[in-house]
Design an enzyme around this catalytic site. Sequence first.
Site, short mmCIF file in Angstrom:
data_model
loop_
_atom_site.label_atom_id
_atom_site.label_comp_id
_atom_site.label_asym_id
_atom_site.label_seq_id
_atom_site.Cartn_x
_atom_site.Cartn_y
_atom_site.Cartn_z
N SER A 132 -9.82 -1.14 7.19
CA SER A 132 -9.28 -0.86 5.85
C SER A 132 -8.52 -1.98 5.18
O SER A 132 -8.18 -1.87 4.01
CB SER A 132 -8.38 0.38 5.91
OG SER A 132 -9.17 1.54 5.90
N LYS A 160 0.85 -1.19 0.00
CA LYS A 160 0.00 0.00 0.00
C LYS A 160 0.89 1.25 0.00
O LYS A 160 1.97 1.23 0.63
CB LYS A 160 -0.88 -0.02 1.26
CG LYS A 160 -1.95 1.05 1.31
CD LYS A 160 -2.84 0.83 2.54
CE LYS A 160 -3.94 1.86 2.67
NZ LYS A 160 -4.80 1.62 3.84
N SER A 191 -9.78 1.44 3.03
CA SER A 191 -8.93 2.26 2.21
C SER A 191 -7.86 1.49 1.44
O SER A 191 -7.29 2.04 0.50
CB SER A 191 -8.24 3.31 3.08
OG SER A 191 -7.35 2.71 3.99
#
Lengths: 485, 95
Positions: A178, A79, A154
Amino acid sequence: MDLHELTVHQMSNLIKNRKLGVRELTKATIDRIKKVDKEIGSYITIVEEKAIKRAEIIQEKIDKKIAKFPLSGIPMALKDNICTEGIKTTCASKMLDNFVPPYNATVYNKLFLEDTVLMGKLNMDEFAMGSSTENSFYKPCKNPWNLEKVAGGSSGGSAASVSAGLAAFSLGTDTGGSVRQPASLCGVVGMKPTYGLVSRYGLVALAPSLDQIGSITKDVTDCALVLNAIQGHDERDSTSLNIGYTDYTRALINDIKGMVVGIPKEYISGRVNPEVKKAVLDAAKVLTELGAECEEFSLPITEYAILAYYIISSAEASSNLARYDGIKYGHRAKEYKDLSDLYRKSRSEGFGREVKRRIMLGTYALSSGYYDRYYKKALKVRTLVKDNFTKAFDKYDVIIGPTSPTTANKIGEQKDLLKMYSGDVYTAAANIAGLPGLSIPCGTDKDNLPIGLQLIGKPLAESTLLRVAYTFEQNTDFHKNRARI
Amino acid sequence: MKVTKDTIEHVANLARLNFTDKEKEELILDMEKIISYVDKLDELETSYVEATQHVIQLKNVFREDKVEDYFKREKILKNAPEKKDGCFKVPKIVE
């Protein structure tokens, strides 16, 4: 089966037995990213040349029999809020559009030492604020199961890339759900470990008392392999636990006889979609048939946990994001009158709408006159959430429920702020209380969109979660479903 | 809870953010929505409850006070929007 559909452990066996070359696997992964990621948007940065070079080094190590298995040569991605030296780390924000970290996050160092191959950095909601990856400065991330739907967030890029076979596994971060929620929406396995099990050094913070780095994988075995690699104390993160090493593959046992499983009534009533509810109750039936004892119980704190979550996370975020001032790194406005104007313009230009909204909410909750009423109140509710779970775990080995109240929404469809925020209702409590949570596939809805089953355990009960999930997986076929893209 | 334009401007000032009038109008509506949502917490009696700052009982973590290699100055300055003579460059603060 195509290469990109293989799990980490399947790839690992082929690499080890010399049936698959690391260069070939890396090249195939890059080709696939180039072919399909234009449509999905899971990557922000692809490091093609670095990956190929790295693959050659790893292959040499394998040839010399000095490579580290099981992760040797495995293509993975991170990420874009996990710092990588010399590789842009943007948090999907204009603020950090040109930021190249001078150091590596501990998790990346660990994965590097395990001989994995980094393919690139993954799309996300800006500064991890959101549940759909529509709040990315660059582009929304789409769901590989249906390109008109969101990937969740997210860590949407982390889930979509694994789901579409653009990385064998990925790391995401979970502050209120997330990792688990996008894993659920993309039909893959997402683990949020116990707070402190994995070092946060080099993670760009959203809310440090809630943030935890976790893995996204195609199955539960892969989840154990990645957790083995990233766990551990780090003197650079004073909140990381110093508890020694656990081999999580030892938890991969196909047997749950005698385990007691609790299903909170609040997780299967109210706003949950009927198809999601049915899939979760069917999963409970499977667990019962396999010898577990499942029962419903009441966890009345559920609807309050999410409220406390939004106050605490926004308050911590507003304080954390004060560092973005246009001085040391990040976006700086071109024209300004004085220092104060430089701060204001740089911040107002660099942050997106949702980030500003949360900074405002957090600043409000921490401001004089409102601190006790909102922030302190939320911290007290945090105690109640923790106590509620402690009590539940006196009786239950594991708590199950849906990961997300719904399957993936259409892109651009969710405009109601509160509905958007309440998407984290079943996941945020685990962050508030620091508990481990795992999302595994347990079905699809009538539009063939994945549904996720969430398992929550007491602190450091990752092995229990993995065992229950592994048993479920070995006796069902949901994890074999792949997005067709 | 009513959120006024004054409140928005006060909080925006604390957060060092600028908003246009239109953005302020939107923020008033959003903040009112969110605040009335979290006001539901009032239903919980918490006067005797201790606050939990952190789920782990944090103790101060000490280490040896010894000199170690750290980042080279150039490496840190690489990301600086403006620099001069090995320092971050900022607008004049003191007249």
